[in-house]
Write an enzyme that holds these catalytic residues in place. Structure first.
Site, PDB file in Angstrom:
ATOM      1  N   GLU A   1      -5.771   3.435   3.294  1.00  0.00           N
ATOM      2  CA  GLU A   1      -6.402   4.249   4.154  1.00  0.00           C
ATOM      3  C   GLU A   1      -8.226   4.412   3.952  1.00  0.00           C
ATOM      4  OE1 GLU A   1      -5.130   3.947   6.702  1.00  0.00           O
ATOM      5  OE2 GLU A   1      -3.134   4.668   6.449  1.00  0.00           O
TER       6      GLU A   1
ATOM      7  N   ASP B   1       1.114  -1.155   0.228  1.00  0.00           N
ATOM      8  CA  ASP B   1      -0.092   0.417   0.036  1.00  0.00           C
ATOM      9  C   ASP B   1       0.688   1.425  -0.092  1.00  0.00           C
ATOM     10  OD1 ASP B   1       0.812  -0.606   2.386  1.00  0.00           O
ATOM     11  OD2 ASP B   1      -1.089  -0.615   3.453  1.00  0.00           O
TER      12      ASP B   1
END
Length: 424
Positions: free
Chosen positions: A176, A108
């Site tokens: 997120e 990520d």
């Protein structure tokens, strides 16, 4: 591995200085592209990475801010054109041309809307790699995760002639808020993977590796807007329809949903914005909330009850409402085979001090679970590793930081697992 240590630190620090929010990682994606371009990988950008069904795409104002920053930083115009409109993230593939397994990895790349500390005790501030964008920060370790992915890519490139099968490295935007993985899964990148590995830097003794997760909380992220009618609060209040009070009542009732007997459930209203003046009946109110559950089914129980409360509260107060799904994560667990695989692969590592004998539950949520599910549904094995490091503060804190030696440990772990699985 030793020669990579300084490079990993440099990558991490370069990325830490320029944090970008989900779906706006223009500079980050370009950085990854330029590091990987000289290597053996085929690189995919823009609409090649994700489907059109993105969740939680930011406002045009937020996107414009990040895009302008990328232009000012001198990012190549052609790259920016390809990424324009929140088409961030990158997928790198390498086909050896030899029969073998298809191995996929997820890293990520996004940051958080947090003002990073200026305190002298904070290593990024002390050593000059604190965020240059006040209000945005890599406070969850994704700068390190990206550096780990770049390090693994380097090792795959250097050893490409001895490898077999196919390799897919996914540099995922918008983790997120659990917004990015599902659109990548829908693009088909995991459909033929035999093995899938993701991971996270966590608060554990340095050198500890946890080979998988026992569970991750499923979650639903919702934005709610109540729309009423404004009126003079003194002169004619009866003509108004109070969106603020509707949202206030909904907030109290949402937090009153009974917990479920079958496992952990959570709900939180995180933001509440309403009204325009003290003498005006509020005609608009906005809530940002989330539900979580130990399983996908338990989260569905929370989410459906939340939607019911919002609907009926709006009806009771005579206001309209809109409900937007802006993020979603399912529950998942690592396949049991990884306990033995990781133990065996990391036994000879000089960097890994301990491999845990059990999986751990994640107290939060992760959209890598969509990737794990897709691989497992098609008969592959998937896991989510935890890399131990001492933390200056916990994740999502303005003083968050980790021991950078964990980067080399994580790359070493992934490379040894790759070599081990090449033989299976």
């Amino acid at each position: 591995m030793g020669k990579l240590q300084n490079q990993l630190k440099k990558w991490r620090r370069d990325l830490h200085k320029r944090p970008e929010l989900g779906w706006c990682e223009y500079q980050t994606t370009a950085y990854i592209y330029h590091v990987l371009k000289p290597l053996c990988f085929t690189l995919y950008l823009g609409n090649e990475v994700s489907s059109k069904e993105k969740m939680g795409v930011p406002s045009a104002e937020v996107d414009c801010l990040h895009f302008k920053r990328a232009e000012e930083a001198g990012i190549d115009t052609k790259l920016l054109e390809k990424m324009a409109g929140n088409q961030t993230g990158l997928v790198a593939t390498f086909d050896t041309g030899k029969a073998g397994k298809h191995m996929a990895y997820r890293f990520d790349i996004d940051a958080l809307p947090i003002f990073e500390s200026n305190d002298a005790s904070h290593l990024p501030a002390k050593e000059g790699f604190r965020s240059i964008y006040d209000g945005h920060m890599h406070a969850c370790g994704h700068d390190g995760h990206t550096a780990i992915g770049l390090g693994l890519a380097q090792l795959i490139h250097e050893n490409r002639n001895e490898l077999n099968g196919v390799f897919t490295l996914i540099f995922q935007p918008a983790e997120e808020g659990v917004r990015g993985a599902k659109a990548i899964v829908e693009k088909g990148w995991l459909d033929h993977a035999d093995y899938f590995l993701a991971g996270h830097i966590m608060g554990q003794p340095l050198g500890t590796v946890v080979p998988g997760v026992a569970s991750a909380l499923a979650t639903t992220k919702l934005n709610v807007t109540f729309t009423g009618k404004s009126a003079h609060a003194g002169g004619n209040p009866e003509e108004g329809r109070n969106a603020l009070l509707a949202a206030a009542q909904a907030t109290v009732q949402l937090h009153s949903i009974p917990p479920h007997s079958q496992g952990a459930t959570r709900l939180n209203v995180g933001t509440f914005h309403a009204g325009s003046g003290r003498n005006i009946i509020a005609d608009r109110a906005e809530l940002e909330l989330e539900t979580r559950g130990e399983t996908t089914e338990l989260n569905a129980y929370m989410a459906e009850n939340a939607k019911r409360i919002i609907r009926h509260t709006a009806e009771a107060w005579g206001v309209d409402y809109t409900l937007d799904l802006v993020g979603e994560g399912i529950s998942a667990k690592s396949d049991p085979e990884w306990l033995k695989i990781v133990k065996r692969a990391l036994a000879a590592s000089d960097l890994v001090q301990e491999v845990s004998d059990r999986y751990e539950a994640i107290g939060g949520s992760e959209d890598a679970t969509f990737m794990m599910e897709r691989v497992q549904q098609r008969g592959g094995l998937a896991t989510y590793l935890l890399y131990g490091s001492t933390l200056a503060e916990k994740h999502h804190h303005p003083l968050f930081d980790y021991d950078e030696r964990v980067l080399e440990i994580a790359v070493d772990s992934l490379w040894r697992l790759t070599a081990q699985l090449q033989q299976s």
